[in-house]
Each structure stands twice: as structure tokens, then as C-alpha cells.
Design a protein around this motif. Sequence first.
Motif, mmCIF file in Angstrom:
data_model
loop_
_atom_site.group_PDB
_atom_site.id
_atom_site.type_symbol
_atom_site.label_atom_id
_atom_site.label_comp_id
_atom_site.label_asym_id
_atom_site.label_seq_id
_atom_site.Cartn_x
_atom_site.Cartn_y
_atom_site.Cartn_z
ATOM 1 N N VAL A 12 0.533 -1.287 -0.102
ATOM 2 C CA VAL A 12 -0.501 0.116 -0.134
ATOM 3 C C VAL A 12 0.699 0.992 0.136
ATOM 4 O O VAL A 12 0.781 2.229 -0.646
ATOM 5 C CB VAL A 12 -1.253 0.517 1.652
ATOM 6 C CG1 VAL A 12 -0.324 -0.211 2.284
ATOM 7 C CG2 VAL A 12 -2.503 0.567 1.024
ATOM 8 N N GLN A 56 -5.390 3.917 -1.150
ATOM 9 C CA GLN A 56 -4.946 2.962 0.073
ATOM 10 C C GLN A 56 -6.189 2.196 0.869
ATOM 11 O O GLN A 56 -6.226 1.520 1.148
ATOM 12 C CB GLN A 56 -3.944 3.920 1.190
ATOM 13 C CG GLN A 56 -2.841 4.729 0.077
ATOM 14 C CD GLN A 56 -2.002 5.719 0.073
ATOM 15 O OE1 GLN A 56 -2.486 6.199 1.230
ATOM 16 N NE2 GLN A 56 -0.792 5.563 0.470
ATOM 17 N N TYR A 59 -7.574 0.091 -1.018
ATOM 18 C CA TYR A 59 -7.093 -1.318 -0.976
ATOM 19 C C TYR A 59 -6.933 -2.122 0.188
ATOM 20 O O TYR A 59 -6.549 -3.123 0.222
ATOM 21 C CB TYR A 59 -5.192 -0.758 -1.733
ATOM 22 C CG TYR A 59 -4.557 -2.196 -2.063
ATOM 23 C CD1 TYR A 59 -3.761 -1.873 -2.984
ATOM 24 C CD2 TYR A 59 -3.312 -2.239 -0.629
ATOM 25 C CE1 TYR A 59 -2.536 -2.694 -2.800
ATOM 26 C CE2 TYR A 59 -2.957 -2.550 -0.785
ATOM 27 C CZ TYR A 59 -2.300 -3.061 -2.114
ATOM 28 O OH TYR A 59 -1.038 -4.502 -2.301
#
Length: 177
Positions: A12, A56, A59
Amino acid sequence: MITYQILKLDHVKQLHEVDRSEYIDLIYEVTEQGLVEHKQDHECANWDQEQLQEIQDRYIYELQQGGMAYGAFDGVRLVGFGVLAHQFRGKEQNQLQLDLMYVSKAYRRQGIGKEILVFLSEEARKRGAKSLYISSTETRSAVSFYQSQGSEMAGELDEELYTKEPNDIHMIKELNE
């Protein structure tokens, strides 16, 4: 040389390495008549901090829930990635969503996106999906890419995804047995 690998949670911190910027000359809108073109003439900038944080967060959420990510590297630099969401969708619960898909500006049109899509399609098939649900940005480059890979307009919209991204072009990519 570009290498590929399954991404983990700690990747990430590399998502910012992908340059999503692009010149946009055309966007599409879905109407009752089908796709309607609207000429454009502007740059889409790379992510700002708020957008990057959202990417992020998505994810991390998908990987923690059982989704998976696949990435392309030039050396140690992440130059492209895609995320296969964990949640089955559709009336028959046989679709998995391609949640995120980005290739850095300097690396586009070199087969990286295709490689990522092929890998994630195979993974979705292994998980029991019959198709990928793709909520694509409305740009010519994104829509043309997915169409070139066999995606078609979704006959049935996923209401949750449509509500989140009403301007997106919602597509289905059938996964052959």
C-alpha cells in the motif's frame, strides 16, 4: 524489464508510485441511446493526498476482506496494479468486481494493463466468478481498453456501485471456462 507479482498489504505504501495522470480528449456518458461522446481538452492530474488516501483505504479494505491485488514493477518501482474485490455481485452472485486498475502514464500501451487484467480474470474464475464487473472511469482510454479486452456494457447495473460512481461506465467482462 517489467515483472509481476501478487501484492500484499504492505505494498500500500507504494501505490503513490503509480502516475495516474493523463490528457483527456473524450469522455463517455451512458444514455438510452447507448454511449454518447463528449469532447474534452484537459489534463487529469495525479492523485492529490485525499484521493491517494481513498485509494489506499480501498486497497487495504479489499485485501483484508479476502480480495487480492496484482502489480507490475519496473525494478522496485510499482508501475501498475489492479485489485480484485472480495464480494460477489449480481443477481446470481457470480460476478467479482475489478475494483482498482491503474498503470503509470509512462508505461501505458505496453501490455501491462492487459497482463494485470488477464491475471485477475483468471483469479476471479478460480474463485467461481462467471464475469468481472467493471465500473470504469468514463475516459476514452479506460473504456477503449476494457472494450479491447472483451468487456461490454453491463445489462444490469450494480446499484451500490452505480450510486458510488454514477458517471462511470459500467461494464461486464465474461470469463470463459
